[in-house]
Design a protein around this motif. Structure first.
Motif, PDB file in Angstrom:
ATOM      1  N   LEU A  96       0.748  -1.077   0.221  1.00 31.00           N
ATOM      2  CA  LEU A  96      -0.256  -0.104   0.370  1.00 31.00           C
ATOM      3  C   LEU A  96       0.807   1.066   0.022  1.00 31.00           C
ATOM      4  O   LEU A  96       2.186   1.436   0.882  1.00 31.00           O
ATOM      5  N   ILE A  97       0.579   2.158  -0.298  1.00 32.08           N
ATOM      6  CA  ILE A  97       1.654   3.938  -1.421  1.00 32.08           C
ATOM      7  C   ILE A  97       0.827   4.273   0.477  1.00 32.08           C
ATOM      8  O   ILE A  97       1.747   5.200   0.606  1.00 32.08           O
ATOM      9  N   LEU A  98      -0.276   3.855   0.685  1.00 30.77           N
ATOM     10  CA  LEU A  98      -0.357   5.161   1.824  1.00 30.77           C
ATOM     11  C   LEU A  98       0.717   4.906   3.159  1.00 30.77           C
ATOM     12  O   LEU A  98       1.009   3.622   3.333  1.00 30.77           O
ATOM     13  N   ASN A  99       1.021   6.226   3.905  1.00 28.14           N
ATOM     14  CA  ASN A  99       2.199   5.759   4.816  1.00 28.14           C
ATOM     15  C   ASN A  99       1.301   5.948   6.571  1.00 28.14           C
ATOM     16  O   ASN A  99       2.223   5.247   7.128  1.00 28.14           O
ATOM     17  N   SER A 100      -0.238   6.259   6.979  1.00 30.86           N
ATOM     18  CA  SER A 100      -0.786   6.158   8.122  1.00 30.86           C
ATOM     19  C   SER A 100      -2.294   5.589   7.982  1.00 30.86           C
ATOM     20  O   SER A 100      -2.896   6.136   6.165  1.00 30.86           O
ATOM     21  N   PRO A 101      -2.341   5.234   8.923  1.00 29.17           N
ATOM     22  CA  PRO A 101      -3.957   5.020   9.412  1.00 29.17           C
ATOM     23  C   PRO A 101      -4.930   5.858   8.373  1.00 29.17           C
ATOM     24  O   PRO A 101      -5.585   6.367   8.103  1.00 29.17           O
ATOM     25  N   TYR A 102      -4.473   7.028   9.073  1.00 26.31           N
ATOM     26  CA  TYR A 102      -4.587   8.751   8.698  1.00 26.31           C
ATOM     27  C   TYR A 102      -5.402   9.182   7.396  1.00 26.31           C
ATOM     28  O   TYR A 102      -5.734   9.468   6.960  1.00 26.31           O
ATOM     29  N   GLU A 103      -3.852   9.074   6.346  1.00 23.17           N
ATOM     30  CA  GLU A 103      -4.004   9.050   5.299  1.00 23.17           C
ATOM     31  C   GLU A 103      -4.709   7.926   4.242  1.00 23.17           C
ATOM     32  O   GLU A 103      -5.972   8.173   3.681  1.00 23.17           O
ATOM     33  N   ALA A 104      -5.490   6.277   4.972  1.00 23.65           N
ATOM     34  CA  ALA A 104      -6.081   5.826   4.788  1.00 23.65           C
ATOM     35  C   ALA A 104      -7.551   6.225   5.260  1.00 23.65           C
ATOM     36  O   ALA A 104      -8.389   6.126   4.340  1.00 23.65           O
ATOM     37  N   LEU A 105      -7.785   6.861   5.779  1.00 18.44           N
ATOM     38  CA  LEU A 105      -9.276   7.621   6.426  1.00 18.44           C
ATOM     39  C   LEU A 105      -9.643   8.643   5.157  1.00 18.44           C
ATOM     40  O   LEU A 105     -10.483   8.921   4.801  1.00 18.44           O
ATOM     41  N   ILE A 106      -8.446   9.960   4.820  1.00 23.18           N
ATOM     42  CA  ILE A 106      -8.451  10.983   4.129  1.00 23.18           C
ATOM     43  C   ILE A 106      -9.454   9.891   2.555  1.00 23.18           C
ATOM     44  O   ILE A 106     -10.108  10.505   2.449  1.00 23.18           O
ATOM     45  N   LEU A 107      -8.300   9.160   2.434  1.00 28.12           N
ATOM     46  CA  LEU A 107      -8.773   8.821   0.802  1.00 28.12           C
ATOM     47  C   LEU A 107     -10.011   7.933   0.991  1.00 28.12           C
ATOM     48  O   LEU A 107     -10.460   8.154   0.227  1.00 28.12           O
ATOM     49  N   ALA A 108     -10.532   7.015   2.242  1.00 24.29           N
ATOM     50  CA  ALA A 108     -11.805   6.358   2.051  1.00 24.29           C
ATOM     51  C   ALA A 108     -12.754   7.543   2.072  1.00 24.29           C
ATOM     52  O   ALA A 108     -14.300   6.933   1.707  1.00 24.29           O
ATOM     53  N   SER A 109     -12.365   8.902   2.781  1.00 23.24           N
ATOM     54  CA  SER A 109     -13.212  10.121   2.738  1.00 23.24           C
ATOM     55  C   SER A 109     -13.564  10.426   1.679  1.00 23.24           C
ATOM     56  O   SER A 109     -14.514  10.087   0.538  1.00 23.24           O
TER      57      SER A 109
END
Length: 326
Positions: free
Chosen positions: A192-205
């Motif tokens: 996964l290119i995302l670096n943190s759970p918070y980045e995942a939260l941003i992309l998910a939104s």
């Protein structure tokens, strides 16, 4: 003398029989309410006080029978404060409901894709909920952190009782999102290119706001992941709209796409600084597990679905077909 004793015994038996019949009748006596009625039991309310309140409302004709029953069964006097729905079942059944603390339940729903401002507006309208939100320090109040609360409230239906607080409901939503995000992150793709759970939260939104059909969430995620990997701008309208905020009039214009805000993904590279809405579980899972795909473009077909393309030439053709009707 014997006759007197026998007479007294017979009279006592008669009185006991009548008393027994009266108590039996009291056990099945209905509460005289025509429809289901909400009734608040204040903290410290005693059994006799409750009975007199109901008598004053003409819901029952006398308290005496029920006071006798309460002497025989002291558990009836254990009244729990709260808001209860009373009905025309027996008086005792209604009292038992209060003994058990079976308060009437209300619900508040956070909808998938709602931004924080809508959630706060909607919860402020909830009846029987104490409004205690400190909007100037909302993140600190709900999460105990100085962070943007956008994206952190899990979309679901939350039940509450009268006198519960708005902050307690949002704290439950925050806690559930923490759990859901942690579960999704623990099951993320290894590359996964995302670096943190918070980045995942941003992309998910963003995925949540871009998706009309639930089945397309993974492909939407694949497009954005491919763009991030290629250092392409995300160029997604929902982030632009979020950056405009309350001034957005419902019609995104060319000037909106060219005006810089931290959320204008036509102007910035990578993810915006925060989520833009409350993502669902499906959006979280899509964000951390994008399928292998060569798609880097998509365009809305007008029916809730999208046409996905691998090249700019294919994309321009799809735009002509679905957006410009040529």
């Amino acid at each position: 003398m014997i006759k007197v004793i026998v007479s007294v015994l017979l009279l006592a038996l008669l009185c006991c029989g009548i008393g027994y019949q009266q108590l039996q009748a009291a056990l099945s006596m209905p509460l005289n309410v025509t429809n289901s009625t909400l009734f608040k039991v204040d903290r410290g309310t005693g059994f006799n006080q409750l009975c007199k309140q109901w008598q004053s409302k003409q819901w029952l004709d006398s308290c005496f029978k029920f006071q006798v029953l309460a002497k025989l069964d002291p558990t009836l006097t254990d009244l729990k404060a709260g808001l209860y729905e009373l009905d025309s079942t027996s008086v005792i059944d209604n009292i038992r409901r209060i003994n058990q603390g079976a308060q009437v339940s209300f619900s508040f729903t956070i909808i998938e894709g709602q931004p924080l401002r809508e959630v706060i507006t909607n919860i402020a309208k909830q009846t029987h909920l104490k409004q205690d939100l400190d909007e100037e320090n909302l993140a600190k109040q709900i999460s105990n952190k100085d962070e943007n609360l956008e994206g952190w409230l899990f979309p679901d239906t939350y039940h509450y009782h009268s006198e519960d607080t708005a902050s307690s409901v949002l704290k439950r939503a925050y806690s559930k999102m923490q759990t859901e995000l942690d579960n999704a992150w623990q099951n993320r793709a290894h590359d996964l290119i995302l670096n943190s759970p918070y980045e995942a939260l941003i992309l998910a939104s963003i995925i949540e706001k871009e998706t009309g059909l639930a089945s397309e969430r993974p492909l939407i995620s694949a497009v954005f992941t491919n763009r991030l990997k290629s250092n392409m701008r995300l160029q997604t309208d929902p982030t632009v709209i979020y950056g405009i905020g309350a001034d957005f009039d419902g019609d995104i214009k060319r000037k909106d796409l060219t005006t810089y805000t931290p959320y204008n993904t036509y102007k910035i590279k990578g993810l915006p600084p925060t989520p833009i809405a409350m993502p669902s579980r499906a959006a979280l899972l899509a964000a951390v597990n994008p399928p292998e795909s060569e798609y880097v473009y998509f365009v809305a077909k007008g029916d809730g679905s999208h046409q996905f393309s691998k090249t700019l030439k294919e994309h321009n053709r799809a735009v002509q077909q679905y957006q410009l009707n040529k």
